[in-house]
Design a protein around this motif. Structure first.
Motif, PDB file in Angstrom:
ATOM      1  N   TYR A  22      24.782  17.227  41.425  1.00  0.00           N
ATOM      2  CA  TYR A  22      24.061  16.425  42.419  1.00  0.00           C
ATOM      3  C   TYR A  22      25.039  15.752  43.370  1.00  0.00           C
ATOM      4  N   ALA A  23      26.152  15.237  42.832  1.00  0.00           N
ATOM      5  CA  ALA A  23      27.150  14.583  43.679  1.00  0.00           C
ATOM      6  C   ALA A  23      27.790  15.580  44.636  1.00  0.00           C
ATOM      7  N   ILE A  24      28.101  16.786  44.134  1.00  0.00           N
ATOM      8  CA  ILE A  24      28.707  17.817  44.982  1.00  0.00           C
ATOM      9  C   ILE A  24      27.745  18.223  46.086  1.00  0.00           C
ATOM     10  N   ARG A  25      26.466  18.381  45.722  1.00  0.00           N
ATOM     11  CA  ARG A  25      25.473  18.753  46.736  1.00  0.00           C
ATOM     12  C   ARG A  25      25.335  17.664  47.794  1.00  0.00           C
ATOM     13  N   ALA A  26      25.419  16.410  47.381  1.00  0.00           N
ATOM     14  CA  ALA A  26      25.327  15.315  48.343  1.00  0.00           C
ATOM     15  C   ALA A  26      26.496  15.354  49.322  1.00  0.00           C
ATOM     16  N   VAL A  27      27.679  15.655  48.825  1.00  0.00           N
ATOM     17  CA  VAL A  27      28.855  15.750  49.692  1.00  0.00           C
ATOM     18  C   VAL A  27      28.710  16.933  50.649  1.00  0.00           C
ATOM     19  N   ILE A  28      28.259  18.070  50.108  1.00  0.00           N
ATOM     20  CA  ILE A  28      28.074  19.255  50.957  1.00  0.00           C
ATOM     21  C   ILE A  28      27.070  18.973  52.059  1.00  0.00           C
ATOM     22  N   MET A  29      25.961  18.336  51.710  1.00  0.00           N
ATOM     23  CA  MET A  29      24.944  18.043  52.713  1.00  0.00           C
ATOM     24  C   MET A  29      25.477  17.106  53.781  1.00  0.00           C
ATOM     25  N   ALA A  30      26.298  16.126  53.376  1.00  0.00           N
ATOM     26  CA  ALA A  30      26.892  15.212  54.357  1.00  0.00           C
ATOM     27  C   ALA A  30      27.798  15.962  55.325  1.00  0.00           C
ATOM     28  N   GLY A  90      26.154  26.296  52.982  1.00  0.00           N
ATOM     29  CA  GLY A  90      24.770  26.212  52.534  1.00  0.00           C
ATOM     30  C   GLY A  90      24.493  27.079  51.325  1.00  0.00           C
ATOM     31  N   CYS A  91      25.164  28.216  51.243  1.00  0.00           N
ATOM     32  CA  CYS A  91      25.000  29.090  50.072  1.00  0.00           C
ATOM     33  C   CYS A  91      25.460  28.390  48.806  1.00  0.00           C
ATOM     34  N   ARG A 199      15.065  36.248  56.989  1.00  0.00           N
ATOM     35  CA  ARG A 199      14.287  35.984  55.766  1.00  0.00           C
ATOM     36  C   ARG A 199      15.151  35.463  54.626  1.00  0.00           C
ATOM     37  N   GLY A 200      16.303  36.085  54.434  1.00  0.00           N
ATOM     38  CA  GLY A 200      17.188  35.648  53.355  1.00  0.00           C
ATOM     39  C   GLY A 200      18.176  34.609  53.829  1.00  0.00           C
ATOM     40  N   SER A 201      17.715  33.677  54.625  1.00  0.00           N
ATOM     41  CA  SER A 201      18.602  32.705  55.266  1.00  0.00           C
ATOM     42  C   SER A 201      19.141  31.693  54.268  1.00  0.00           C
ATOM     43  N   SER A 202      20.373  31.251  54.504  1.00  0.00           N
ATOM     44  CA  SER A 202      20.921  30.112  53.770  1.00  0.00           C
ATOM     45  C   SER A 202      20.894  28.857  54.623  1.00  0.00           C
ATOM     46  N   VAL A 203      20.510  28.992  55.896  1.00  0.00           N
ATOM     47  CA  VAL A 203      20.461  27.849  56.804  1.00  0.00           C
ATOM     48  C   VAL A 203      19.101  27.161  56.722  1.00  0.00           C
ATOM     49  N   LEU A 204      18.015  27.931  56.764  1.00  0.00           N
ATOM     50  CA  LEU A 204      16.679  27.335  56.751  1.00  0.00           C
ATOM     51  C   LEU A 204      16.420  26.481  55.508  1.00  0.00           C
ATOM     52  N   PRO A 205      16.746  26.959  54.287  1.00  0.00           N
ATOM     53  CA  PRO A 205      16.471  26.139  53.103  1.00  0.00           C
ATOM     54  C   PRO A 205      17.216  24.811  53.091  1.00  0.00           C
ATOM     55  N   LEU A 206      18.345  24.729  53.805  1.00  0.00           N
ATOM     56  CA  LEU A 206      19.068  23.461  53.878  1.00  0.00           C
ATOM     57  C   LEU A 206      18.207  22.360  54.481  1.00  0.00           C
ATOM     58  N   PHE A 207      17.300  22.764  55.381  1.00  0.00           N
ATOM     59  CA  PHE A 207      16.444  21.803  56.054  1.00  0.00           C
ATOM     60  C   PHE A 207      15.013  21.848  55.508  1.00  0.00           C
ATOM     61  N   GLY A 208      14.857  22.417  54.301  1.00  0.00           N
ATOM     62  CA  GLY A 208      13.546  22.463  53.663  1.00  0.00           C
ATOM     63  C   GLY A 208      12.585  23.433  54.294  1.00  0.00           C
ATOM     64  N   LEU A 209      13.093  24.484  54.940  1.00  0.00           N
ATOM     65  CA  LEU A 209      12.252  25.447  55.641  1.00  0.00           C
ATOM     66  C   LEU A 209      12.289  26.800  54.946  1.00  0.00           C
ATOM     67  N   THR A 210      11.273  27.612  55.215  1.00  0.00           N
ATOM     68  CA  THR A 210      11.241  28.994  54.762  1.00  0.00           C
ATOM     69  C   THR A 210      11.069  29.888  55.981  1.00  0.00           C
ATOM     70  N   SER A 211      11.444  31.152  55.828  1.00  0.00           N
ATOM     71  CA  SER A 211      11.350  32.063  56.967  1.00  0.00           C
ATOM     72  C   SER A 211       9.900  32.277  57.386  1.00  0.00           C
ATOM     73  N   GLU A 212       8.977  32.430  56.393  1.00  0.00           N
ATOM     74  CA  GLU A 212       7.578  32.668  56.756  1.00  0.00           C
ATOM     75  C   GLU A 212       6.950  31.421  57.373  1.00  0.00           C
ATOM     76  N   ALA A 413      13.023  27.423  48.504  1.00  0.00           N
ATOM     77  CA  ALA A 413      14.065  27.303  47.479  1.00  0.00           C
ATOM     78  C   ALA A 413      13.566  26.494  46.289  1.00  0.00           C
ATOM     79  N   THR A 414      12.762  25.483  46.541  1.00  0.00           N
ATOM     80  CA  THR A 414      12.190  24.650  45.488  1.00  0.00           C
ATOM     81  C   THR A 414      10.764  24.272  45.880  1.00  0.00           C
ATOM     82  N   THR A 415      10.003  23.836  44.903  1.00  0.00           N
ATOM     83  CA  THR A 415       8.666  23.291  45.151  1.00  0.00           C
ATOM     84  C   THR A 415       8.593  21.900  44.545  1.00  0.00           C
TER      85      THR A 415
END
Length: 706
Positions: A22-30, A90-91, A199-212, A413-415
């Motif tokens: 969780y800490a690593i993900r927080a740093v990556i997101m920042a 993002g990956c 569709r297989g984006s690693s950018v969209l899920p970063l912002f809580g989005l899906t391709s569809e 990526a998550t629900t």
């Protein structure tokens, strides 16, 4: 609140690997947000004099080299590298999210954003949230700001004296300048155009989005680009006509701008024939040159990677085990899948059936749960068109096998369904399909998770009583528990075109007419598996970074030892079209090398899993069904707890659901409202949730018709 259903305790984030991730993900997101903010800042400043006269010349001086020339290095550094860096990072972020041992079910953050996520209906845009409207307005403001700044700076240098030197009138020079600046502004929108359809984006899920779910953004951007490029083209045609230079329309310069390529690039051609996107991009590159194209390169690059991976996945046929054929011209296809393939509820998958059409690919919602059904994947297809009707006809007759290729699955990526105390699902017709996947997932969660599952109210409408058989698909063919006491499920089913229930004998006939077709695949058919394995995001990050490095390596060597000597040691100038062609070639070579290598490395691992799974499935000779791949498959089918499902259904004939009553009467603290169905139904539910009369309603539209 029901005293028997106490809320789930908040998950712990401290200690162990979960807290570290969780800490690593927080740093990556920042880091990602910082880089993205800088990237957007560049697009905001690109039209200003400080950027053009001070910043860009300085960066070009520091990045000039014999490997990338005097201009390419600056463009790569400022506009290409940031997005490729975000996509790669993002990956890693998404991979760590998959490995996280705790789910994020906290409510505070989501409740604070509830007002911003509240839906509203705007003509031309459909159902949008306040967040989407805010970003849309900011994007339009960005385009307007750039165009106004371009015009202010360029018009300041246009005088009667400067126009006379060119032998033109002031308005003609200004029209020339304005038309050119329109294209520059359109390119900003073009830079973002391909991200929503990767569709297989690693950018969209970063912002809580899906391709569809992001296709509507692609449509918005497409209309903006179409409008600006069309006005840009018309402006130049008027300008050339006024100065008697219509011959410019046929000019293809050896260096610089190619007008012919620009005319072939006119966006309305692309808009009305989306499958022509390849010529569109090619002629765009020829028109503006590779240096300027590099500003839009990230979207193109990531889309090409995704498209090639989809191509690799679609080359083989998948193992279709069985099909449930319903009397309402609906079929459920049940595929074999490897246990390493996981997906979230509401995910979709694209199907191709060569027997029907070798060219057509259609998206369908996955109805199964990868948690409940670890070795099978199911999709539900309602006969509502020529393609789906032909599929129903094929499976209604006795067939031994059916070749099918797939692309996907694709989904969020998550629900976050567990954060609600109640889920109200409103569907019309085949719109019930994504809710079946959610219910199956919650059946599994209610049996295994320490978290309290939300209550479920499914409000579904059908035209005819035959369509009620779709509710039989809530439970899979096998693998479901005989009962699920931990799941509070209620179903309100409405039949709108029939005033009364059918006679008992007709109802019995309809119930028993549902049949299962067991198919025998070819030995070469493979279970559906993740194309890049279980660590797919890490492999995707490796493909993105390595393909970009390979592309830069080849371009650097080519420029240093071939193009540079021609430009500096001879009287010739290397043609822009040839330079652009080589860049496109090496971009494709980089993607081909990186993606193919990753695909082949994971293919061997997937093959071992497939072999083991197929051997386990074919261990015994079926007794009841000659084509079945499961021993005693028919007896498993007979043991389905359909009785328990029928007891949960409250039937209504000749009426439509009173959605306001259902929603406004709910007193739970947090009610998740999901709707999937006809446009009118989606808008009605959105209006109810946006009225502000019930603060506990949290709306989410699920639409696959866009």
């Amino acid at each position: 609140m029901d005293p028997q259903r106490s809320p789930a305790p908040p998950p712990s984030r401290g200690g162990g690997g979960g807290g570290g991730r969780y800490a690593i993900r927080a740093v990556i997101m920042a880091v990602v947000m910082s880089v993205f903010a800088g990237y957007l800042f560049l697009w905001m400043m690109i039209s200003t004099n400080p950027y053009r006269l001070k910043w860009l010349p300085k960066v070009r001086t520091q990045t000039a080299s014999t490997y990338f020339g005097t201009t390419h290095g600056a463009t790569y550094l400022l506009f290409t590298f940031p997005v490729m860096f975000i996509a790669t990072l993002g990956c890693v972020y998404l991979h760590l999210g998959k490995k996280s041992s705790t789910d994020n079910h906290t409510k505070g953050k989501n409740e604070r954003l509830a007002i911003l996520k509240r839906p509203m209906i705007i003509k031309g845009l459909g159902i949008v949230s306040w967040i989407e409207i805010a970003f849309f307005i900011m994007f339009i403001a960005l385009l307007t700001w750039n165009f106004a700044t371009y015009l202010r700076n360029s018009f300041a240098t246009i005088t009667s004296k400067s126009a006379a030197k060119k032998g033109e009138q002031v308005w003609e020079v200004k029209l020339d300048s304005a038309s050119h600046r329109l294209a520059l502004v359109a390119n900003i929108a073009l830079a973002f155009l391909f991200f929503p359809v990767t569709r297989g984006s690693s950018v969209l899920p970063l912002f809580g989005l899906t391709s569809e779910g992001s296709v509507k953004y692609h449509i918005w951007l497409g209309h903006i680009v179409m409008t600006l490029f069309t006005v840009h083209s018309l402006g130049y045609i008027v300008y050339w006509a006024s100065v008697n230079q219509l011959s410019e329309m046929l000019e293809w310069k050896k260096t610089g701008i190619s007008n012919v390529a620009g005319e072939r690039r006119m966006f309305e051609v692309f808009f009305y024939s989306h499958h022509m996107y390849i010529p569109f991009v090619v002629f765009f590159i020829y028109h503006v040159g590779i240096n300027y194209t590099s500003m839009m390169l990230p979207g193109f690059f990531l889309f090409v990677i995704d498209r090639y991976l989809r191509f690799l996945q679609s080359r083989s046929h998948v193992r279709l085990l069985s099909a449930r054929v319903l009397p309402c011209e609906t079929v459920e296809l049940n595929f074999s899948k490897t246990k390493g393939l996981s997906y979230t509820p509401t995910s979709i998958m694209f199907l191709n059936v060569p027997t029907i059409s070798k060219m057509q690919w259609h998206p369908f919602t996955i109805s199964s749960s990868s948690s409940l059904e670890t070795d099978k994947l199911s999709v539900i297809i309602k006969g509502e068109g020529k393609w789906s009707n032909k599929l129903h006809q094929l499976l209604s007759h006795s067939i031994d096998r059916l070749d099918i290729s797939v692309e996907g699955p694709y989904g969020p990526a998550t629900t976050d369904f567990l954060r609600h105390e109640l889920l109200v699902m409103v569907s019309g017709g085949s719109g019930v399909t994504p809710f079946i996947s959610i219910i199956r997932e919650l059946i599994h969660t209610s049996q295994t998770s320490k978290y309290q599952t939300p209550k479920i109210l499914l409000i579904t409408s059908f035209k005819n009583s035959n369509d009620l058989t779709m509710l039989d698909l809530i439970l899979p063919i096998c693998g479901a528990p005989s009962e699920f006491p931990n799941l509070d499920l209620k179903i309100e089913a409405y039949v709108t075109r029939e005033k009364h229930a059918p006679p008992a004998e007709e109802k019995e006939k309809t119930t028993t007419s549902t049949r299962t077709v067991w198919l025998k695949p070819n030995p070469s058919d493979a279970p559906i598996s993740p194309i890049l394995g279980t660590n797919n995001y890490l492999w995707l990050g490796a493909i993105i970074s390595s393909s970009f490095i390979i592309y830069l390596f080849f371009i650097g060597i080519l420029t240093r030892y071939y193009i540079f000597p021609i430009d500096h040691n001879t009287n010739k100038i290397y043609p822009s079209a040839s330079r652009a062609s080589l860049h496109m070639l090496f971009l494709c070579i980089g993607v081909f090398i990186a993606a193919t290598s990753a695909f082949l490395m994971n293919k061997s691992s997937n093959a071992r899993d497939r072999t083991t799974q197929i051997q386990n499935m074919e261990g015994a000779t079926p007794q009841a069904s000659p084509n079945s791949l499961f021993y005693n498959a028919d007896r498993e089918l007979e043991s389905l707890p359909q009785q328990s499902i029928s007891q949960l259904i409250n039937l209504h004939y000749g009426e439509r659901p009173d959605l306001k009553k259902f929603l406004f009467e709910r007193k739970e603290s947090s009610v998740g409202v999901l709707v999937c169905g006809p446009k009118k139904m989606r808008h009605e539910v959105a209006n109810i949730c946006s009225s502000g009369l019930a603060a506990n309603l949290h709306f989410e539209s699920i639409s696959f018709s866009w």
